[in-house]
Design an enzyme around this catalytic site. Structure first.
Site, PDB file in Angstrom:
ATOM      1  N   HIS A 404       0.830  -1.205   0.000  1.00  0.00           N
ATOM      2  CA  HIS A 404       0.000   0.000   0.000  1.00  0.00           C
ATOM      3  C   HIS A 404       0.862   1.252   0.000  1.00  0.00           C
ATOM      4  CE1 HIS A 404       0.967   0.538   4.251  1.00  0.00           C
ATOM      5  NE2 HIS A 404       0.529  -0.701   4.519  1.00  0.00           N
ATOM      6  N   CYS A 420       3.891  -4.574   6.700  1.00  0.00           N
ATOM      7  CA  CYS A 420       3.398  -4.313   5.349  1.00  0.00           C
ATOM      8  C   CYS A 420       4.505  -3.754   4.459  1.00  0.00           C
ATOM      9  CB  CYS A 420       2.210  -3.361   5.390  1.00  0.00           C
ATOM     10  SG  CYS A 420       0.661  -4.140   5.898  1.00  0.00           S
TER      11      CYS A 420
END
Length: 478
Positions: A404, A420
């Protein structure tokens, strides 16, 4: 700087040689590249500690360094001689190809001659034609392909052009540089060679590499412009081909229409379509229907050694016709994502070709290693584009990990996330547009080159608004 290049090539061939890492670090430090120097010193480990805290004569280090550089230069010269020898052999084989079958003799599928319908000279037509028709040359169909810059790879690509081709044909081969196990796809790839096959089977090979052919190549301005146009189309075709293959894999059949790939969330297999995709969808769907689905489990894309040997047309309709017969586009392997935790890199690949190589932020040991797939693609996670997940999010295999964007761009290149994969806004939006739902993602260490691969003109990343998800709050481990 030349010493740095030779030492870098040496450590790529001998990554376990800690002394070579140490000497490369010294060269980088001397050139003011302290970040790269520190990385090399870390790889050198105990050698760095030993030599930095001891009084080793500078002449001894210099002699050792000169030995490594001399060895690498000898290897480079040997490869160059081998390359020229292979090219000479390739030229000889191409010269012999026409003599294997007499012009005008047709062969059946088993290779046996097919008798002519009428006796006489096979090169002469049975019915008389006007004189102007007899002398009018048949224009060659121009196509493009790309291969590794070595002669062996170029030879494989040229052999692919001769297989199942309708004469006359003319194919231009573009050269991709090699970095370790990877071939690098860049904009404006240099023209390596052109092979032309006449209606009578005569093959003419023209090299455009002065170092390889020891010649002055002809002017190639027009060919280069057409090659740039061809290259620009291949990434869009790769994205569409990957989306069709992903849909086929999940549904057991190809999509009936382009709309099936661009439904609102969560059916957004891919993002916005382009005019080229609308034009080529039917041909790619037909080609996909004839391609067997990959067996499970999949081999790791990072260790794929086979090159891409497909030939893509110039956009004059020939490539579309070939795909309707079952031939995939140039990027025949679906797009995949490789994440390198050691170099903080994320690459978009097809087989052993790298199309993009981005800098990313990670979470160190908190970022898991292994194989995943993109199971969710969402625009503006949690309703806004400037939050902790940025403007795009791609979830990994229904876990709490995702690729992301970020509102902390300074964390790119560092281990500051909770696991992440963080990307810059322009990078994550391009990635989101290129790779479809179901794209395979492999996370490991030490598999990607350090060099970034970011073209000035990015892949079209406009995205319809119906790819948001207002009904869910994402709790990814940012």
């Amino acid at each position: 700087m030349k010493n740095s290049q030779h030492l870098k090539a040496y450590v790529q061939m001998h990554p376990d040689n800690k002394m070579a890492w140490y000497l490369l670090g010294k060269e980088y430090y001397k050139n003011g590249q302290h970040g790269k120097a520190n990385y090399c010193f870390n790889q050198a480990g105990e050698v760095y500690e030993a030599f930095e805290h001891s009084k080793v004569p500078a002449e001894m280090l210099r002699e050792y360094e000169e030995g490594l550089i001399r060895e690498n230069r000898q290897r480079h010269e040997s490869r160059l001689r081998l390359r020229r020898g292979l090219l000479a052999l390739l030229l000889l084989l191409l010269l012999l190809i026409p003599s294997a079958v007499a012009p005008g003799v047709n062969l059946d599928e088993s290779g046996a001659p097919v008798p002519e319908a009428a006796a006489g000279d096979p090169e002469e037509p049975v019915a008389a034609k006007p004189a102007e028709e007899e002398t009018t040359p048949v224009p060659a169909v121009l196509a493009f392909t790309a291969a590794g810059e070595d002669a062996a790879s170029a030879g494989q690509a040229l052999a692919a052009t001769l297989k199942n081709r309708e004469a006359p044909s003319k194919t231009a081969v573009l050269a991709m540089k090699k970095s370790g196990r990877w071939l690098i796809w860049k904009k404006n790839l240099p023209l390596a060679a052109v092979i032309e096959q006449s209606a009578k089977g005569k093959v003419v090979y023209q090299s455009y590499d002065p170092a390889a052919c020891a010649c002055e190549p002809p002017e190639a301005g027009g060919l280069k412009k057409q090659a740039q146009i061809w290259q620009g189309k291949q990434e869009e075709l790769a994205a569409l081909w990957s989306a069709i293959r992903s849909y086929n894999s999940s549904k057991g059949k190809p999509p009936e229409s382009l709309k099936e790939l661009t439904r609102p969330f969560p059916g957004n297999v891919m993002g916005e379509t382009t005019p080229l995709m609308k034009q080529e969808f039917a041909a790619l769907r037909a080609a996909s229907a004839l391609q067997p689905l990959p067996a499970s489990p999949q081999p790791s894309p990072a260790v794929t050694t086979e090159g891409t040997a497909a030939v893509g047309g110039s956009g004059n309709g020939e490539d579309t016709a070939n795909r309707s017969k079952g031939q995939p586009p140039f990027f025949s392997s679906p797009l995949a994502i490789i994440v390198d935790k050691q170099n903080h890199r994320l690459a978009v690949t097809s087989g052993n070709i790298i199309l993009r190589n981005y800098a990313v932020g990670l979470g160190g040991e908190k970022t898991p290693e292994g194989e995943f797939v993109i199971s969710d693609k969402v625009v503006n996670p949690n309703g806004h584009d400037n939050g902790e997940f940025g403007s795009r999010g791609m979830q990994l295999s229904d876990t709490n990990y995702a690729i992301h964007g970020t509102n902390e761009p300074d964390s790119i290149g560092k281990d500051e996330s909770l696991g992440c994969i963080r990307m810059k806004r322009e990078d994550v939006e391009e990635l989101f547009a290129m790779v479809p739902m179901g794209t395979k993602v492999q996370i490991s260490k030490g598999v990607l080159p350090d060099e970034l691969l970011l073209p000035e003109e990015r892949y079209p990343s406009g995205t319809p608004l119906d790819q948001t998800n207002p009904n869910k709050v994402y709790h990814w481990l940012n």
